[in-house]
Design an enzyme around this catalytic site. Structure first.
Site, mmCIF file in Angstrom:
data_model
loop_
_atom_site.group_PDB
_atom_site.id
_atom_site.type_symbol
_atom_site.label_atom_id
_atom_site.label_comp_id
_atom_site.label_asym_id
_atom_site.label_seq_id
_atom_site.Cartn_x
_atom_site.Cartn_y
_atom_site.Cartn_z
ATOM 1 N N ASP A 118 0.851 -1.192 0.000
ATOM 2 C CA ASP A 118 0.000 0.000 0.000
ATOM 3 C C ASP A 118 0.889 1.245 0.000
ATOM 4 O O ASP A 118 1.869 1.322 0.750
ATOM 5 C CB ASP A 118 -0.908 0.009 1.233
ATOM 6 C CG ASP A 118 -1.867 1.194 1.225
ATOM 7 O OD1 ASP A 118 -2.906 1.106 0.554
ATOM 8 O OD2 ASP A 118 -1.553 2.216 1.882
ATOM 9 N N ILE A 119 0.550 2.221 -0.852
ATOM 10 C CA ILE A 119 1.316 3.471 -0.898
ATOM 11 C C ILE A 119 0.912 4.330 0.298
ATOM 12 O O ILE A 119 -0.275 4.604 0.508
ATOM 13 C CB ILE A 119 1.049 4.242 -2.202
ATOM 14 C CG1 ILE A 119 1.355 3.360 -3.417
ATOM 15 C CG2 ILE A 119 1.884 5.520 -2.253
ATOM 16 C CD1 ILE A 119 0.981 3.995 -4.744
ATOM 17 N N GLU A 161 -4.680 2.117 -4.500
ATOM 18 C CA GLU A 161 -3.220 2.217 -4.424
ATOM 19 C C GLU A 161 -2.603 0.967 -3.797
ATOM 20 O O GLU A 161 -1.477 0.998 -3.305
ATOM 21 C CB GLU A 161 -2.804 3.460 -3.627
ATOM 22 C CG GLU A 161 -3.157 3.444 -2.154
ATOM 23 C CD GLU A 161 -4.534 4.013 -1.843
ATOM 24 O OE1 GLU A 161 -4.747 4.449 -0.703
ATOM 25 O OE2 GLU A 161 -5.397 4.023 -2.750
#
Length: 237
Positions: A118-119, A161
């Site tokens: 996950d960003i 994301e």
């Protein structure tokens, strides 16, 4: 006696003239025949050339149709398997690859790890720089991860994301080492406009009698713990 000789000569002359006439007629007939033959031959050659040209055109048209069908087929395959934004596997395809790896782990005892990425603070990127910059970040980050994998390791867009990595023949420790390498590579990368970003990683491996849902759930929990802890880290369960 002389008259007889003259008559004989005249007769021979007459015979020769007739022969010459016949020869001339024969020559003319031969020339006419040759002219006709040349005309027929040239006409036949022209027809053959025209037919050959037509055949070449038809073959070229068939080649074009065949190539267009190949391109269309590849486009259809790509559309059904590749995420349009990031150009890596879409969720449907990465789920199929996960299913295949899961069946091998379940049936043959092959080890399997999965990683959810996950960003960190990605919403801030969109809010600050706009969605076009956010989309570019997603694309470049996906390519960074993809370029870090071996042939039999897979990456797909899990949603938003988040990304899912499927690692056949990799235990959780091997998955952790790979995740750390990718984490550092991302943190050092200079994204256009957004500059430096970080990611969090949740890692787990297949355990006997696991269902796929349990496998994904553990990776999700590990990711949640990574983000709860301080972001920009790797956690495995």
């Amino acid at each position: 006696m002389e008259n007889h000789n003259i008559d004989a000569l005249n007769k021979q002359i007459s015979i020769l003239k007739k022969r010459l006439e016949r020869s001339e007629q024969s020559r003319k007939l031969t020339e006419q025949a040759m002219d006709h033959y040349d005309l027929v031959y040239r006409s036949s050659i022209q027809k053959l050339d025209a037919q050959k040209n037509l055949l070449d055109i038809k073959n070229s048209e068939l080649d074009l149709v065949r190539l267009e069908l190949i391109v269309k087929n590849k486009e259809l395959i790509e559309a059904s398997t590749i995420d349009g934004l990031t150009r890596i596997y879409n969720r449907k395809k990465i789920c199929e690859l996960l299913d295949e790896a899961y069946l091998m782990a379940q049936r043959d005892g092959i080890i399997l790890s999965v990683i959810i990425i996950d960003i960190d603070h990605f919403k801030l990127v969109n809010d600050t720089f706009g969605h076009q910059v956010g989309d570019q970040v997603l694309f470049e980050l996906a390519q960074l991860i993809k370029d870090s994998l071996h042939v039999k390791e897979h990456i797909g867009r899990w949603g938003g994301e988040e990304f899912l990595m499927v690692l056949p023949n990799a235990c959780v420790e091997m998955g952790y080492v790979l995740a750390e390498r990718i984490r550092l590579r991302i943190s050092r990368y200079n994204f256009p406009i957004a500059k430096h970003l970080t990611c969090s990683f949740g890692i787990t491996e297949y355990k006997k009698d696991d269902r796929i849902e349990q496998l994904i759930k553990r990776a999700d929990i590990a990711l949640y713990q990574a983000k709860e802890y301080r972001n920009h880290c790797c956690v495995f369960k």
